[in-house]
Write a protein that holds these residues in place. Structure first.
Motif, PDB file in Angstrom:
ATOM      1  N   THR A   1     -13.867  -2.521 -18.239  1.00 37.77           N
ATOM      2  CA  THR A   1     -15.164  -2.813 -17.618  1.00 37.77           C
ATOM      3  C   THR A   1     -15.333  -4.300 -17.332  1.00 37.77           C
ATOM      4  N   GLU A   2     -14.859  -5.144 -18.233  1.00 33.61           N
ATOM      5  CA  GLU A   2     -15.042  -6.585 -18.068  1.00 33.61           C
ATOM      6  C   GLU A   2     -14.340  -7.122 -16.823  1.00 33.61           C
ATOM      7  N   ILE A   3     -13.327  -6.400 -16.350  1.00 33.77           N
ATOM      8  CA  ILE A   3     -12.574  -6.832 -15.167  1.00 33.77           C
ATOM      9  C   ILE A   3     -13.392  -6.671 -13.892  1.00 33.77           C
ATOM     10  N   ILE A   4     -14.189  -5.600 -13.820  1.00 26.48           N
ATOM     11  CA  ILE A   4     -14.799  -5.245 -12.537  1.00 26.48           C
ATOM     12  C   ILE A   4     -16.322  -5.317 -12.485  1.00 26.48           C
ATOM     13  N   ARG A   5     -16.970  -5.502 -13.623  1.00 30.64           N
ATOM     14  CA  ARG A   5     -18.426  -5.346 -13.658  1.00 30.64           C
ATOM     15  C   ARG A   5     -19.161  -6.204 -12.628  1.00 30.64           C
ATOM     16  N   ASP A   6     -18.686  -7.416 -12.381  1.00 33.40           N
ATOM     17  CA  ASP A   6     -19.415  -8.330 -11.482  1.00 33.40           C
ATOM     18  C   ASP A   6     -18.834  -8.371 -10.066  1.00 33.40           C
ATOM     19  N   ILE A   7     -17.941  -7.428  -9.744  1.00 32.12           N
ATOM     20  CA  ILE A   7     -17.369  -7.380  -8.394  1.00 32.12           C
ATOM     21  C   ILE A   7     -17.968  -6.174  -7.663  1.00 32.12           C
ATOM     22  N   SER A   8     -18.863  -6.431  -6.741  1.00 27.11           N
ATOM     23  CA  SER A   8     -19.564  -5.350  -6.048  1.00 27.11           C
ATOM     24  C   SER A   8     -18.745  -4.805  -4.881  1.00 27.11           C
ATOM     25  N   PHE A   9     -18.984  -3.540  -4.569  1.00 25.17           N
ATOM     26  CA  PHE A   9     -18.418  -2.939  -3.373  1.00 25.17           C
ATOM     27  C   PHE A   9     -19.243  -3.380  -2.162  1.00 25.17           C
ATOM     28  N   LYS A  10     -18.568  -3.646  -1.064  1.00 26.99           N
ATOM     29  CA  LYS A  10     -19.246  -4.074   0.167  1.00 26.99           C
ATOM     30  C   LYS A  10     -20.002  -2.892   0.756  1.00 26.99           C
ATOM     31  N   LYS A  11     -21.271  -3.087   1.006  1.00 22.46           N
ATOM     32  CA  LYS A  11     -22.113  -2.009   1.498  1.00 22.46           C
ATOM     33  C   LYS A  11     -22.034  -1.881   3.022  1.00 22.46           C
ATOM     34  N   GLY A  12     -22.240  -0.663   3.501  1.00 23.99           N
ATOM     35  CA  GLY A  12     -22.350  -0.418   4.933  1.00 23.99           C
ATOM     36  C   GLY A  12     -21.042  -0.363   5.697  1.00 23.99           C
ATOM     37  N   VAL A  13     -19.925  -0.222   4.990  1.00 25.95           N
ATOM     38  CA  VAL A  13     -18.632  -0.161   5.669  1.00 25.95           C
ATOM     39  C   VAL A  13     -17.885   1.101   5.253  1.00 25.95           C
TER      40      VAL A  13
ATOM     41  N   ASP B   1     -13.026   0.377  -0.217  1.00 29.31           N
ATOM     42  CA  ASP B   1     -12.086  -0.026  -1.262  1.00 29.31           C
ATOM     43  C   ASP B   1     -11.153  -1.151  -0.799  1.00 29.31           C
ATOM     44  N   VAL B   2     -10.887  -1.213   0.512  1.00 27.43           N
ATOM     45  CA  VAL B   2     -10.013  -2.265   1.046  1.00 27.43           C
ATOM     46  C   VAL B   2     -10.658  -3.639   0.881  1.00 27.43           C
ATOM     47  N   PHE B   3     -11.980  -3.685   0.952  1.00 26.20           N
ATOM     48  CA  PHE B   3     -12.703  -4.946   0.793  1.00 26.20           C
ATOM     49  C   PHE B   3     -12.785  -5.364  -0.685  1.00 26.20           C
ATOM     50  N   TRP B   4     -12.581  -4.407  -1.574  1.00 21.65           N
ATOM     51  CA  TRP B   4     -12.859  -4.583  -3.006  1.00 21.65           C
ATOM     52  C   TRP B   4     -11.610  -4.792  -3.853  1.00 21.65           C
ATOM     53  N   ALA B   5     -10.556  -4.034  -3.564  1.00 23.95           N
ATOM     54  CA  ALA B   5      -9.421  -3.926  -4.486  1.00 23.95           C
ATOM     55  C   ALA B   5      -8.738  -5.260  -4.780  1.00 23.95           C
ATOM     56  N   HIS B   6      -8.508  -6.087  -3.756  1.00 22.60           N
ATOM     57  CA  HIS B   6      -7.772  -7.335  -3.990  1.00 22.60           C
ATOM     58  C   HIS B   6      -8.538  -8.287  -4.904  1.00 22.60           C
ATOM     59  N   ASN B   7      -9.874  -8.256  -4.827  1.00 23.66           N
ATOM     60  CA  ASN B   7     -10.674  -9.107  -5.712  1.00 23.66           C
ATOM     61  C   ASN B   7     -10.519  -8.685  -7.169  1.00 23.66           C
TER      62      ASN B   7
ATOM     63  N   ASN C   1       0.816  -1.226   0.000  1.00 25.15           N
ATOM     64  CA  ASN C   1       0.000   0.000   0.000  1.00 25.15           C
ATOM     65  C   ASN C   1       0.848   1.274   0.000  1.00 25.15           C
ATOM     66  N   GLU C   2       1.875   1.268  -0.829  1.00 27.77           N
ATOM     67  CA  GLU C   2       2.681   2.478  -0.991  1.00 27.77           C
ATOM     68  C   GLU C   2       2.567   2.997  -2.424  1.00 27.77           C
ATOM     69  N   ARG C   3       3.074   2.245  -3.381  1.00 29.56           N
ATOM     70  CA  ARG C   3       2.964   2.681  -4.777  1.00 29.56           C
ATOM     71  C   ARG C   3       1.577   2.395  -5.353  1.00 29.56           C
ATOM     72  N   VAL C   4       0.986   1.290  -4.951  1.00 26.12           N
ATOM     73  CA  VAL C   4      -0.380   0.941  -5.377  1.00 26.12           C
ATOM     74  C   VAL C   4      -1.299   1.056  -4.171  1.00 26.12           C
ATOM     75  N   LYS C   5      -2.203   2.013  -4.230  1.00 20.53           N
ATOM     76  CA  LYS C   5      -3.150   2.224  -3.139  1.00 20.53           C
ATOM     77  C   LYS C   5      -4.409   1.383  -3.347  1.00 20.53           C
ATOM     78  N   ASN C   6      -5.145   1.191  -2.265  1.00 19.97           N
ATOM     79  CA  ASN C   6      -6.407   0.455  -2.340  1.00 19.97           C
ATOM     80  C   ASN C   6      -7.536   1.282  -2.947  1.00 19.97           C
ATOM     81  N   PHE C   7      -7.323   2.579  -3.148  1.00 13.62           N
ATOM     82  CA  PHE C   7      -8.384   3.445  -3.654  1.00 13.62           C
ATOM     83  C   PHE C   7      -8.972   2.919  -4.962  1.00 13.62           C
TER      84      PHE C   7
END
Length: 345
Positions: free
Chosen positions: A170-182, A186-192, A156-162
């Motif tokens: 679009t094809e990379i991320i379309r079916d990966i949802s952001f976790k709601k209520g937290v 982005d920390v829950f989402w980026a690695h996926n 988390n220095e050169r590549v941030k979780n933002f």
């Protein structure tokens, strides 16, 4: 018109003061083949009306309104309307350099990159900060394969979780949802997302402005800030399954984050009067002490903090206070400052 359509998703909530600056920076991009999706997340101010006014003057803009559900829910909602080959997330209090999208799509096409990341400025009311500790503005693009990318993401220095500041296929991320209520969604989402990426390119030139609001949800400490620990633990399970060589580094990041938040809870005792959250952190560190000890064996500073904390958290607290005092009187060196400049430069 440029052949590749780029969808820009902008979640909007209580940013009446900043919305024009953000949207203007998008519609005035030198790259024009854009689909701009403004998601009014039930904003109680005039944001919805401002967004609709933009839509009447620019046919690239689509405004969608929804009941308030938070940043993650607004992004997820906006993605449903995306028809572009690429997606860029822009937070509604941030803004872009006018050449940002053009430069990012050109890099993506040149390197056949799944994701392109831009450097950015931390933007305050009166000045800008640029993190020049890891690269310089005129450095050439950095190309990372999947293993290098995941390593950088965990560090988390050169590549941030933002999620923002990056152009995604679009094809990379379309079916990966952001976790709601937290918080720190982005920390829950980026690695996926990054798990799917084969080619990742970093542009070292800062092309966007990350506005540091004094009234933002992360500027005042609450127990919701502890969501980041939950996110790192969730990511750690993922690391254990797919990137075993990064397990120690992941433990190290979790430990450092736990220690930081223990200190913040102690400094804000009014929100943890009975010490419930501090106790949870203490028990977690204790139960994983062997792993943490192994992970910090080559990090003197963190190793010392863990040792003191394991004897008693108060010793760790005293160590931090002493370090701060010694830096103030210049016995210990200060961390290298970020590059600072005014808006007029």
């Amino acid at each position: 018109m440029e052949p590749h359509k780029i969808s820009v998703v902008v979640p909007i909530f209580k940013v009446e003061k900043y919305l024009n600056r953000c949207v203007d920076s998008i519609i005035n991009q030198t790259y024009s083949n854009l689909e701009i999706i403004l998601v009014d997340d039930g904003s109680p101010d005039a944001c919805g009306m401002i967004a609709e006014e933009y839509a009447t003057s620019d046919n690239r803009i689509k405004v969608v309104h929804k009941k308030n559900g938070g940043l993650s829910d607004a992004r997820n909602f906006g993605i449903q309307y995306v028809t572009g080959e690429y997606i860029l997330f822009v937070d509604s209090d941030d803004w872009l350099e006018k050449t940002m999208i053009e430069k990012m799509i050109n890099i993506s096409l040149s390197y056949n990159a799944d994701v392109v990341q831009s450097a950015f400025y931390y933007a305050y009311e009166d000045y800008l900060l640029f993190d020049n500790r890891y690269y310089q503005k005129d450095d050439p693009p950095i190309v990372l394969d999947n293993i290098s990318l995941m390593t950088e993401l965990v560090v988390n220095e050169r590549v941030k979780n933002f999620a923002w500041g990056k152009l995604y296929k679009t094809e990379i991320i379309r079916d990966i949802s952001f976790k709601k209520g937290v918080l720190f969604e982005d920390v829950f989402w980026a690695h996926n997302v990054m798990h799917r990426v084969n080619s990742y390119v970093i542009i070292n030139e800062p092309l966007c402005y990350y506005f540091q609001r004094s009234d933002s949800i992360v500027s005042t400490y609450t127990t919701r800030n502890l969501d980041i620990i939950m996110g790192l633990k969730e990511r750690h399970c993922f690391i254990e399954e797919f990137y075993k060589d990064l397990i120690c580094q992941s433990f190290k990041v979790i430990l450092n984050t736990c220690l930081i938040h223990y200190y913040l809870l102690l400094a804000n005792r009014k929100i943890d009067v009975k010490g419930k959250y501090r106790k949870e952190i203490k028990n977690y560190i204790k139960s994983n002490y062997r792993h943490f000890k192994e992970s910090v064996k080559n990090d003197t500073s963190l190793r010392n903090k863990l040792f003191l904390f394991s004897i008693h958290p108060f010793l760790y607290f005293c160590f931090l206070i002493l370090t701060k005092v010694l830096r103030k009187i210049s016995i210990l060196p200060h961390p290298a400052p970020l590059e600072k400049r005014g808006y007029s430069n």
